[in-house]
Design an enzyme around this catalytic site. Structure first.
Site, short mmCIF file in Angstrom:
data_model
loop_
_atom_site.label_atom_id
_atom_site.label_comp_id
_atom_site.label_asym_id
_atom_site.label_seq_id
_atom_site.Cartn_x
_atom_site.Cartn_y
_atom_site.Cartn_z
N SER A 59 0.82 -1.20 0.00
CA SER A 59 0.00 0.00 0.00
C SER A 59 0.86 1.26 0.00
O SER A 59 1.64 1.46 -0.94
CB SER A 59 -0.95 -0.05 1.21
OG SER A 59 -1.92 0.94 1.08
N ASP A 93 -10.04 -5.51 -3.62
CA ASP A 93 -9.47 -4.50 -2.72
C ASP A 93 -10.34 -3.24 -2.80
O ASP A 93 -10.48 -2.64 -3.87
CB ASP A 93 -8.03 -4.22 -3.17
CG ASP A 93 -7.28 -3.28 -2.24
OD1 ASP A 93 -7.95 -2.50 -1.52
OD2 ASP A 93 -6.05 -3.34 -2.24
N HIS A 150 -7.36 -6.00 0.68
CA HIS A 150 -6.16 -5.20 0.96
C HIS A 150 -5.43 -5.67 2.21
O HIS A 150 -4.44 -5.09 2.62
CB HIS A 150 -6.60 -3.73 1.13
CG HIS A 150 -5.49 -2.74 0.96
ND1 HIS A 150 -4.92 -2.46 -0.28
CD2 HIS A 150 -4.85 -1.93 1.84
CE1 HIS A 150 -3.99 -1.55 -0.12
NE2 HIS A 150 -3.92 -1.20 1.17
#
Lengths: 751, 282
Positions: B149, B226, B260
């Protein structure tokens, strides 16, 4: 020893027995050993040689003695031909014995003296033995061993006496202790004497040392002697063997002679009987005939006389009666005179010329000096590995009693197919009991038989034995060799029409020229194909031999295998008709031509829907790597599939194939990793020009790489319970180039 | 530069440790995690730097991703720093989860009040590697970087801004084009000011366009489910397009059904470790 020698007081007494011990008298006392001491031996040789030389001038006379044997026999046969055979037989045998005796022993004596001379002049040797009269020249067939032993005991006795003599001088009188040894005079002296008298200027050494020196010297000699004794013992036992052999051989020859002579005499006796009988019969026949004639002659005479008388009577009769009777008489007389009077002698008195046929006897006589015709030899079965592609080695044996001058070896090929048609037979004459027969046809059965032959004639034929030539060398199909880093599949043509037992594959690492490649062999391969495990990244020379009972063929022409990367071929049988494979076999082309009206009919082998071709990868559960050169605008599919993947389906559409597919449409590249019709969603930013494919059976993985960037593109986890093959498909016109034999890049080992 | 060991646990034959030190760049005490594989006992090992995402500390990765087994197998030292300076008492640093504490964005701040402490870019590319090279058995020539991320963004920019420094780079659901996404806009305007031209040197998609072309193999995994992908925070397509144009090799794997979270990370962490090992252990 040193310790004992140090004790001086006991030395004098104990020395002689101690020294005696060293001679190992027990050895010499043994009667079983035929020892010959070196001195004795040389002396004997001298003695023998002398008479031998003196006998030289008489050589011609002696040589005649052998020929006399033959003549004597002939004479005897002629002499006794019409006399009493039994007497002859006895006499013959008796006469024969000494003649044999002459030739029997000389070789034995010669061997003892000089083996090399034996062959040259054994007859003189025989004479020489008689001349020297050493005690064994007269040995008869019986008890000769005892005589031999006595002779040796004689020589042995003498030698041991000599040794005793040699020892005795050391046994000095022991009144006064002698303590030094005069080297000059070679005698022990007392130390006091040393300073004066004759030893004054002489070199003296302590007696102990002298004693030791002497002992050492003796030991050395003892050792030599012992060695010599052993040698002589060996030699003597060898002589004994020769002795026995000679005895046996001559014994056999005697028997041979005896049976021959008996046969001849029997034949002669039989001939005599026959002749006598024939003569008697003839005689009786002739006499009878003569007697008969005599009788009939007498009868005729009587009749004539009677007629005369009657006529005379008639003459004295009256006229009337006379006339009457005369007419009757004239009739009777006329009749009588008409009957023939046989005055020829029916049997010739003289003896008819009787030729005596002795040809068979002569033949027998001849065979005495030759031998019997040999028995049929025994032909051996073929020995394993004794044949080559064009030859076999045939062996046979004879009966030990037979004398054979030569063998006739015959053979012909065995042919099951045309029994009616006689195959050509071949015959050759050989002296040995074996023969390498050449110029034969490979992997073919031949029937062999052999007859033995000598002057007396030809033996019956042996049994027939079938021999098989080795196969011709196979031919490796080099273009079909498949390999990976750890193995290779080699296939070959048998090269023989008839089946062979098995094949042997030989491989040598070709890389190291200095290391003179070790050859490994894989044996017992039943088919014309073999998978061999190899070391990675090496070069191998491969040879194949075919084997049958006869032996191995010659090596095939070599084939080379490189275990770098994988090496496979495209299988044309699977090739979709729209694809063409280049001459080198590694470029797949789909041309721009308009597609034919209809697709080919579905089949099990050939791809019919997706325009694909399958490679033929080596079935080995290791790791395989190959590369495919593509154009980044080309639509292609590369991957692997089971052999029985449905050929009418797209690659990757089923669970029997795993593929990477690239499609290029409206300037977008799409990469799919297809199995069972599904693909992960993967995007690639650099479009590979060359794709590396890694098939890893051990880890059940199939990975794809961009060769130029070493980038890993995707890895399938696939359960590969069976072997898969590379496959390639072109969805649009274009070409793929397959690169084989590429070393597996290091980075792929991480997947 | 004294190191203080906070914890040490044996794991897959190696040791998972956490240290604390006084950071010069960040002007505060910082913790970082380091995994020493068994191979580190006998020789120098390559080092891989993991940059975590928003709100994370050094603990998330070491306790959730399950990377140890792969790192142990390949003999990689794995270093996981914290995501921002902590305890700097800057006004507003704890106000939101996507800015300030736990959201350093791997930039060197130029704006007050952040520029004294928020120098995460220099920290992860200079100070920390020097510290590691000096104190642990690592080979300074062999290092790689990856992250998740915000950390994926950090990994990409570190690699793209320092051609050759990192042998390889990979990322899980990275923020690929921060100048265009809400997180990036917020953070960059806060740390770097409103001049967007100053943002571009910290934007992976922009960096690609000026990347000199040194060999770099980029692996990106992205969960298809995600939430932040659909929210437009990550924008991988822009990055892929840029890489395609510049022929920078990327394998981008859109993983069906994954989100995620660290569950997603732990699923593919072994692939990433292998990706780095391939270049570090070549």
């Amino acid at each position: 020893m040193e310790e004992e020698a140090g004790e001086e007081p006991r030395l004098g007494r104990s020395a002689p027995p101690k020294d005696f011990r060293f001679y190992h008298m027990d050895l010499y006392d043994s009667e079983d050993r035929l020892q010959i001491f070196p001195e004795e031996n040389t002396r004997m040789r001298r003695e023998v040689v002398q008479p031998e030389m003196t006998s030289e001038p008489r050589g011609a006379g002696e040589g005649r003695a052998q020929r006399d044997l033959q003549e004597e026999v002939d004479e005897l046969v002629h002499l006794y031909g019409l006399e009493d055979d039994h007497e002859l037989g006895d006499e013959f045998v008796d006469d024969n014995m000494p003649i044999i005796g002459v030739s029997e022993y000389p070789p034995y004596a010669m061997k003892r003296r000089d083996q090399a001379r034996e062959q040259r002049d054994w007859r003189f040797g025989g004479e020489a033995v008689e001349a020297e009269d050493m005690g064994y020249g007269e040995w008869g067939p019986v008890g000769q061993c005892q005589d031999l032993r006595e002779a040796y005991r004689y020589t042995h006795g003498r030698s041991s006496e000599e040794y005793e003599c040699y020892v005795i001088p050391e046994e000095e009188d022991e009144e006064e202790a002698v303590d030094v040894f005069c080297v000059t005079c070679k005698i022990p002296v007392r130390a006091i004497e040393k300073d004066f008298e004759e030893h004054k200027e002489h070199e003296v050494i302590p007696l102990n040392k002298a004693l030791e020196n002497a002992k050492e010297e003796i030991h050395k000699n003892m050792y030599k002697l012992e060695k010599q004794i052993i040698e002589m013992e060996n030699f003597a036992s060898h002589l004994e063997e020769v002795f026995i052999t000679v005895e046996e051989n001559f014994g056999r020859q005697e028997q041979n002679f005896e049976s021959h002579y008996n046969e001849i005499l029997e034949t002669l006796a039989q001939k005599y009987e026959e002749k006598i009988q024939t003569l008697g019969e003839k005689k009786k026949e002739k006499l009878e005939a003569l007697y008969e004639q005599l009788v009939s002659c007498g009868e005729n005479l009587d009749t004539c006389k009677e007629l005369m008388e009657t006529i005379e009577e008639v003459c004295h009769e009256e006229k009337v009666d006379f006339i009457k009777d005369a007419v009757a008489m004239a009739d009777r007389l006329g009749k009588f005179l008409k009957t023939k009077t046989d005055v020829e002698i029916s049997a010739q008195p003289d003896f008819e010329d009787q030729t005596l046929d002795f040809s068979d006897v002569e033949q027998l006589m001849g065979s005495i000096n030759t031998m019997l015709a040999p028995s049929a030899p025994v032909i051996n079965p073929q020995a394993p590995n004794s044949a080559t592609g064009s030859s076999v080695r045939v062996c046979w044996s004879l009966y030990s009693d037979d004398t054979v001058e030569s063998y006739q070896l015959s053979y012909r090929p065995v042919q099951d197919s045309s029994p009616g048609k006689d195959q050509a037979e071949f015959t050759m004459t050989v002296k040995e009991t074996y023969c390498s027969v050449t110029n034969l046809v490979p992997n073919t059965q031949y029937e062999f038989w052999v007859t033995a032959q000598n002057r007396a004639g030809l033996s019956p034929s042996s049994e027939r034995a079938v021999y098989l030539t080795a196969p011709s060398p196979p031919m490796i199909r080099s273009k079909e060799i498949r390999s990976c880093e750890e193995a290779a599949v080699i296939c070959w043509e048998s090269g023989s029409l008839n089946p062979v037992d098995s094949y042997t594959l030989e491989l040598t690492q070709a890389e190291m020229p200095g290391a003179s490649g070790v050859t490994e062999s894989v044996v017992g391969i039943p088919t014309c194909e073999a998978l061999v495990q190899l070391q990675p990244r090496q070069s191998y020379m491969i040879f194949v031999r075919a084997l049958n009972v006869g032996g191995p063929s010659a090596r095939s022409e070599p084939a080379t295998v490189h275990t770098t990367g994988s090496y496979f071929h495209l299988d044309e049988d699977t090739c979709h008709p729209w694809l063409t494979i280049s001459e080198d076999g590694f470029t797949v082309l789909r041309s721009e031509r308009k597609t034919p009206a209809r697709e080919p009919p579905p089949g099990k082998t050939r791809f019919t829907r997706c325009v694909a071709v399958m490679g033929n990868l080596i079935p080995f559960r290791g790791r395989h790597y190959w590369e495919v050169e593509v154009n980044e605008r080309l639509d292609y599919t590369v991957g692997v599939a089971f052999e029985d993947v449905p050929k009418q389906e797209d690659l990757g559409a089923n669970c029997l194939s795993w593929c990477m597919r690239h499609t290029f449409a409206s300037s977008r590249h799409k990469y799919e990793f297809l199995h069972n019709g599904t693909t992960p969603d993967i995007r690639i930013t650099v479009f590979p020009q060359k794709i590396g494919v890694l098939l890893d059976y051990e880890n059940s993985r199939l990975s794809f790489f961009n060769v130029d960037t070493s980038q890993h593109l995707y890895t399938f986890s696939c359960q590969l319970h069976r072997f898969v093959h590379p496959c390639f498909s072109l969805e649009k016109p274009g070409r793929l180039k397959i690169h084989n034999g590429i070393p597996m890049p290091n980075h792929v080992t991480f997947y | 530069m004294a190191l203080k060991q906070v914890s040490s646990n044996k794991c897959f034959g190696g040791l998972q440790k956490v240290f604390e030190h006084d950071s010069v760049e960040l002007n505060c005490k910082m913790k970082f995690a380091v995994y020493l594989p068994p191979q580190a006992e006998t020789g120098k090992c390559p080092a891989v730097y993991w940059l975590s995402g928003l709100t994370c500390t050094e603990q998330n990765f070491i306790s959730k991703s399950g990377y140890h087994q792969a790192a142990s197998e390949h003999g990689l030292v794995v270093i996981a720093p914290d995501t921002s300076p902590r305890g700097c008492s800057i006004k507003g640093e704890d106000e939101s989860w996507d800015f300030g504490t736990g959201a350093g964005f791997y930039v060197d701040a130029t704006e007050e009040p952040w520029k004294t402490n928020y120098r995460m870019y220099s920290y992860v590319t200079e100070e920390l590697p020097q510290l590691i090279n000096a104190n642990f058995p690592v080979d300074p020539q062999r290092m790689s970087i990856f992250g998740h991320s915000m950390g994926g963004h950090g990994a990409l920019i570190c690699a793209l801004k320092n051609p050759g420094k990192y042998k390889s780079v990979s990322a899980f659901a990275p923020i690929c084009n921060p100048v265009l996404c809400p997180w990036g806009k917020k953070a960059f305007s806060g740390y770097l000011g409103t001049d967007q031209s100053k943002w571009k040197p910290y934007d992976a998609t922009h960096l690609v366009k000026s990347y000199p072309g040194s060999q770099l193999d980029i692996l990106i995994d992205q969960g298809k489910d995600d939430q932040f992908l659909s929210d437009g925070q990550l924008l991988p397509d822009n990055f892929i397009a840029a890489c395609t144009e510049k022929k920078i090799p990327v394998v981008f794997r859109l993983q069906e059904g994954y989100d995620h979270s660290y569950y997603f990370i732990s699923t593919f962490i072994a692939d990433h470790i292998r990706h780095h090992a391939k270049y570090l252990n070549a």
